[in-house]
Motif scaffolding. Structure first.
Motif, short mmCIF file in Angstrom:
data_model
loop_
_atom_site.label_atom_id
_atom_site.label_comp_id
_atom_site.label_asym_id
_atom_site.label_seq_id
_atom_site.Cartn_x
_atom_site.Cartn_y
_atom_site.Cartn_z
N PRO A 82 0.62 -1.33 0.10
CA PRO A 82 -0.14 0.10 -0.05
C PRO A 82 0.82 1.26 0.15
O PRO A 82 1.83 1.16 0.54
CB PRO A 82 -0.90 -0.14 1.26
CG PRO A 82 0.13 -0.97 2.06
CD PRO A 82 0.75 -1.79 1.36
N PRO A 83 0.43 2.26 -0.43
CA PRO A 83 1.02 3.52 -0.49
C PRO A 83 1.28 3.91 0.84
O PRO A 83 0.63 3.95 1.59
CB PRO A 83 0.37 4.66 -1.33
CG PRO A 83 -1.28 3.89 -1.38
CD PRO A 83 -1.01 2.51 -0.83
N LEU A 84 2.53 4.68 1.07
CA LEU A 84 3.02 5.05 2.41
C LEU A 84 2.15 6.48 2.52
O LEU A 84 2.07 7.28 1.41
CB LEU A 84 4.30 5.35 2.60
CG LEU A 84 5.31 4.18 2.41
CD1 LEU A 84 6.55 4.68 2.55
CD2 LEU A 84 5.06 3.49 3.84
N PRO A 85 1.65 6.69 3.82
CA PRO A 85 0.78 7.87 4.10
C PRO A 85 1.87 8.83 4.36
O PRO A 85 3.16 8.86 4.24
CB PRO A 85 0.32 7.61 5.21
CG PRO A 85 1.18 6.63 6.27
CD PRO A 85 1.67 5.79 4.97
N PRO A 86 1.36 10.27 3.93
CA PRO A 86 2.45 11.68 3.80
C PRO A 86 2.85 11.69 5.46
O PRO A 86 2.37 11.19 6.20
CB PRO A 86 1.50 12.64 3.50
CG PRO A 86 0.33 12.02 4.14
CD PRO A 86 0.07 10.84 3.66
N PRO A 87 4.17 12.12 5.38
CA PRO A 87 4.77 12.27 6.74
C PRO A 87 4.02 13.16 7.68
O PRO A 87 3.20 14.25 7.08
CB PRO A 87 6.15 13.03 6.47
CG PRO A 87 6.50 12.55 4.81
CD PRO A 87 5.03 12.46 4.25
N GLN A 88 4.06 12.99 8.88
CA GLN A 88 3.50 13.77 9.79
C GLN A 88 3.67 15.32 9.60
O GLN A 88 4.73 15.68 9.34
CB GLN A 88 3.81 13.30 11.33
CG GLN A 88 3.27 14.39 12.40
CD GLN A 88 1.81 14.23 12.60
OE1 GLN A 88 1.27 13.13 12.03
NE2 GLN A 88 1.22 14.78 13.55
N LEU A 89 2.50 16.16 9.90
CA LEU A 89 2.65 17.58 9.60
C LEU A 89 2.91 18.17 11.15
O LEU A 89 1.76 17.72 11.97
CB LEU A 89 1.39 18.08 8.99
CG LEU A 89 1.43 19.74 8.37
CD1 LEU A 89 2.50 19.81 7.42
CD2 LEU A 89 0.19 19.83 7.79
N THR A 90 3.58 19.09 11.31
CA THR A 90 3.82 19.87 12.62
C THR A 90 3.32 21.08 12.23
O THR A 90 3.61 21.85 11.59
CB THR A 90 5.04 19.76 13.17
OG1 THR A 90 5.43 18.40 13.33
CG2 THR A 90 5.45 20.41 14.56
N ILE A 91 2.21 21.45 13.52
CA ILE A 91 1.72 22.86 13.30
C ILE A 91 2.04 23.45 14.55
O ILE A 91 1.87 22.87 15.54
CB ILE A 91 0.35 22.85 12.97
CG1 ILE A 91 0.07 21.88 11.74
CG2 ILE A 91 -0.13 24.22 12.52
CD1 ILE A 91 -1.47 21.62 11.44
N ARG A 92 2.30 24.94 14.43
CA ARG A 92 2.35 25.58 15.89
C ARG A 92 2.03 27.11 15.50
O ARG A 92 2.04 27.38 14.64
CB ARG A 92 3.81 25.50 16.51
CG ARG A 92 4.70 26.30 15.76
CD ARG A 92 6.36 26.40 16.53
NE ARG A 92 7.15 27.37 15.94
CZ ARG A 92 8.02 27.24 15.01
NH1 ARG A 92 8.14 26.03 14.50
NH2 ARG A 92 8.76 27.88 14.66
N PHE A 93 1.61 27.78 16.65
CA PHE A 93 1.28 29.16 16.52
C PHE A 93 2.65 29.87 17.43
O PHE A 93 2.94 29.45 18.53
CB PHE A 93 0.05 29.57 17.17
CG PHE A 93 -1.06 28.98 16.44
CD1 PHE A 93 -1.94 27.96 16.92
CD2 PHE A 93 -1.58 29.85 15.32
CE1 PHE A 93 -2.65 27.39 16.27
CE2 PHE A 93 -2.85 29.36 14.66
CZ PHE A 93 -3.41 28.18 15.03
N ASP A 94 3.14 30.98 16.76
CA ASP A 94 3.96 31.84 17.19
C ASP A 94 3.33 33.21 17.48
O ASP A 94 2.72 33.69 16.73
CB ASP A 94 5.24 32.10 16.53
CG ASP A 94 6.13 30.68 16.52
OD1 ASP A 94 5.80 29.69 17.34
OD2 ASP A 94 6.96 30.46 15.56
N GLU A 95 3.73 33.88 18.78
CA GLU A 95 3.44 35.27 19.00
C GLU A 95 4.41 36.27 18.49
O GLU A 95 5.45 36.02 18.63
CB GLU A 95 3.27 35.40 20.52
CG GLU A 95 2.14 34.79 21.34
CD GLU A 95 2.20 35.11 22.83
OE1 GLU A 95 3.05 35.94 23.15
OE2 GLU A 95 1.33 34.78 23.66
N MET A 96 3.72 37.18 17.83
CA MET A 96 4.56 38.12 17.15
C MET A 96 4.96 39.21 18.19
O MET A 96 5.80 40.07 18.34
CB MET A 96 4.11 38.88 15.81
CG MET A 96 3.72 37.71 14.83
SD MET A 96 5.31 36.85 14.28
CE MET A 96 6.33 37.97 13.67
N SER A 97 3.54 39.46 19.05
CA SER A 97 4.03 40.46 20.17
C SER A 97 2.82 39.84 21.28
O SER A 97 2.05 39.28 21.08
CB SER A 97 3.55 41.76 19.78
OG SER A 97 2.31 41.61 19.07
#
Length: 753
Positions: free
Chosen positions: A534-549
């Motif tokens: 079977p096709p490999l699933p896509p690699p894990q996606l990492t998501i984060r929020f950064d404060e600009m101020s």
């Protein structure tokens, strides 16, 4: 000292309030009311018309609580004296003090360590004459090793019993915000010239809390007899602090309207709430939310003598069906917001009280801190009450133990299932998260205003073998196999450091698995070819929020959404970013903005997207809401079944309120203070009020109506006050307007003699 007529054998009574209060750690309470602790002797002197002859004369004393409901059989009335007239152990005792003289009889009286707490009448009979000696209040005694609330460390007793100034933590796990709270449970002696002004007898109010509970109304004899048990008293107080079913102290309100009362954010301490309850003839005060319920309950429990601290749980689950799973719904593009019967609160606040639990199994294992929650969330045994739930039982997953352990266990341990609500009304499961709930569980440090993380007192490290084993054990019906003991041996640690700022990124982990290669075994017959892998699933996606101020009220909020992946091919992504105004208990208020973008994530590079939330777009909604929920739902366009989620609960920092007091401040002498406030928004502020409060400094809250305030202008308010207690006190100012919720500031005031 009291006086009597000249024909009486009793010429006067001295209850030695000053010295008794000093020895019983009640010196901050009014001296016109004798307040002592059980298990410890207090002194009363009877001035007599003739000498008392030891061995020949007999002094009979009677201590009773509950008036006509007092009963020797139930332990709420006791006859004792000199010499002993009972011969029973664990009863009230009296012995002659060496300080007696020819015309006076000094008696040392001790209530048993398990005596019911509350208001008592102490009577004496001598030479055929009866005398009312004193009306006294008996409290729990954390200084006495025989008391069920005994706490061995003196610094902890000072903090958890006597300290009137504290901190309650609010906000969110990434924006932990301290709120200074005035527990105000002690009141000093008031001179006679000021007595007519003094109506805030906290001792009387806390006794009334006990006498107003439904158990007392239904069966007063049994209720009075049970008041020797701190677990019983804690459960009663948790029911009485809220008002839905027993005319308790506070009415909860999580709506957008607080007509007929005060917004919960108005309050800065317990004293004003409890005295208002008394002033209104014990009608429920409007309004409170979880931190207010917890603050008031802490005040009452501390005054009664039970060591208590306020605790905040971040990302707190409200599990309505007891399955330890919280369903959370997120609206897709074009879909309406969907409420869940369960909820995730940014934070929830309760108290912990220190006591023995002989009613539970396994000896002393479940002694110590017990969770009590006065917020009316779910009924327990027909009333809105919660606890005491042993902290040790929560850590071990012993959900069969009383009281309300399953509910509290879920608040810190429940798993989350995230669903995406489509525009056609269908729901698609996105993630299952076992680590989201129960973060940064916080309380004030002993002796100073710092936050202590006590998460590991409630749960093992997230994702550890011990944590998962306890979770499964809590769900099981078989409690003989052991929870923590079978969990792979991880022991309870002290505290975790504060959680960082990275949001939880959902999504599924990369699934394994290439198929085995085909071929022909040596010497074997031909085999059919293996199916293609079977096709490999896509690699894990990492998501984060950064404060600009740092997010501040009245200013644009600037964040950055950062996505990354270890994949070596570019990925086409559909990114839906929404911002909702939310109540802190997870209730939706309004959608502020929403946008959909299509972006390309390049190999081994971060994709950074700016997010700006203009102040003009959130101001109107934040009059009702507590936080901004920023949500990113990311879909891999080549693998549309792969949906990733990240969210951030943004707490806006309040506009500063500057409070100052000039010069030296002395008891009973007028002092001067000033409050300065700058309008933080680009609109004229209307319907403004300033409220000032502080136990020991002000006898009641002061309120000033303020004029309308134009943008970018500063307002100054000067005021006078006369402190009536010495020591370190806190003066709190609260600014309220129809344009925003309450902003607070405070300053320390050192009151000298």
């Amino acid at each position: 000292m009291s006086s009597v007529d000249n024909n009486s054998v009793f010429k006067g009574v001295d209850v030695h309030a000053k010295s008794n209060h000093s020895e019983h750690h009640t010196s901050e309470l009014p001296e016109d009311q004798l307040t002592v602790r059980r298990g410890q002797a207090f002194k009363v002197t009877l001035n007599l018309s003739k000498p008392f002859k030891q061995g020949l004369d007999s002094l009979v004393l009677n201590a009773s609580t509950g008036g006509s409901h007092a009963s020797e059989e139930k332990g709420t009335s006791c006859r004792f004296g000199i010499p002993d007239v009972t011969g029973r152990r664990a009863s009230w005792t009296a012995r002659r003090d060496a300080g007696s003289s020819a015309s006076s009889l000094a008696v040392l009286i001790t209530a048993p360590a398990d005596a019911p707490v509350g208001k008592y009448h102490l009577k004496a009979t001598l030479w055929g004459e009866d005398k009312m000696v004193a009306t006294l209040v008996l409290l729990f005694n954390p200084w006495f090793s025989g008391d069920a609330v005994f706490m061995p460390d003196e610094q902890e007793r000072q903090e958890y019993v006597l300290n009137e100034q504290g901190v309650i933590y609010r906000g969110s796990s990434n924006y932990i915000s301290p709120l200074n709270w005035d527990f105000g449970h002690c009141v000093s002696f008031i001179p006679l010239v000021l007595l007519e002004q003094f109506e805030d007898d906290m001792v009387e109010i806390c006794c009334q809390v006990l006498d107003s509970n439904l158990n007392y109304k239904n069966n007063p004899g049994s209720d009075l007899a049970s008041r020797g048990d701190p677990a019983y008293v804690g459960r009663v107080v948790s029911a009485m602090i809220n008002g839905p079913d027993d005319r308790g102290v506070l009415m909860g309100n999580w709506s957008d309207s607080f007509a007929g009362g005060f917004s919960p954010s108005h309050w800065s301490g317990s004293h004003d709430i409890l005295t208002l309850w008394k002033k209104n003839k014990y009608q429920t005060v409007k309004y409170g939310q979880c931190w207010v319920f917890a603050g008031v309950m802490c005040s009452v429990m501390r005054l009664l003598g039970i060591p208590t601290r306020v605790v905040s749980n971040y990302v707190s689950a409200h599990d309505t069906n007891s399955n330890l799973t919280i369903d959370v719904y997120h609206a897709d593009e074009g879909a309406e917001h969907k409420e869940s019967p369960d909820s995730i609160w940014n934070y929830h606040v309760w108290v912990e009280s220190w006591m023995k639990r002989p009613d539970l199994k396994d000896g002393v294992v479940f002694d110590g801190w017990q969770v009590l929650d006065a917020t009316p969330q779910e009924a327990s045994n027909g009333l809105y009450q919660c606890g005491p739930a042993s902290l040790a039982a929560i850590l071990k997953g012993e959900t069969e133990l009383p009281y309300d352990v399953p509910f509290v266990f879920a608040e810190v341990n429940a798993d989350c299932v995230d669903w995406l609500t489509k525009a056609d009304g269908t729901d698609e499961m996105m993630t299952s998260d076992t680590k989201r709930v129960g973060k940064s569980i916080s309380t004030k440090a002993v002796g100073y205003d710092k936050r202590v993380d006590i998460t590991r007192s409630y749960k093992h490290r997230e994702g550890s073998e011990a944590e998962r084993a306890v979770f499964k054990y809590a769900l099981s019906d078989d409690k003989d196999s052991g929870g923590e003991d079978s969990a792979g041996g991880e022991s309870s640690a002290g505290g975790e450091s504060s959680a960082g700022g990275e949001s939880s990124a959902g999504g599924e982990g990369s699934a394994g698995g290439e198929g085995s290669a085909g071929g022909e075994p040596d010497g074997g017959t031909s085999q059919p070819p293996a199916p293609p892998a079977p096709p490999l699933p896509p690699p894990q996606l990492t998501i984060r929020f950064d404060e600009m101020s740092v997010p501040e009220y009245g200013k644009d909020v600037q964040l950055r959404l950062v996505l990354s992946s270890e994949g070596r091919v570019e990925r086409k992504l559909k990114i839906h970013i929404s911002v909702d105004a939310m109540h802190y208990n997870g209730t939706f208020v309004a959608t502020i903005q929403s946008e959909v973008k299509e972006e390309t994530l390049h190999p081994l590079r971060e994709l950074s997207l700016p997010i700006v939330i203009p102040a003009r777009s959130y101001q109107e909604h934040m009059r009702k809401a507590d936080s901004l929920k920023v949500l990113a739902v990311v879909t891999d366009k080549r693998h549309p079944d792969k949906i990733y989620l990240a969210e951030d609960d943004v707490i806006l920092r309040d506009a500063p309120v500057i409070v100052t007091v000039s010069g030296f401040v002395r008891q009973y002498q007028e002092a001067a203070g000033e409050v300065i406030f700058m309008n933080p928004i680009q609109e004229t502020l209307t319907d403004m009020t300033l409220s000032l409060s502080g136990s020991g400094l002000l006898r009641q809250e002061l309120e000033y109506k303020l004029p309308d305030q134009s943008p970018n202008t500063r307002i100054r308010v000067q005021f006078k006050f006369t402190p009536h207690r010495t020591g370190k006190k806190w003066l709190t100012a609260d600014i309220h307007s129809s344009m925003f919720k309450d902003f607070k500031g405070r300053c320390e005031v050192n009151v000298r003699l």
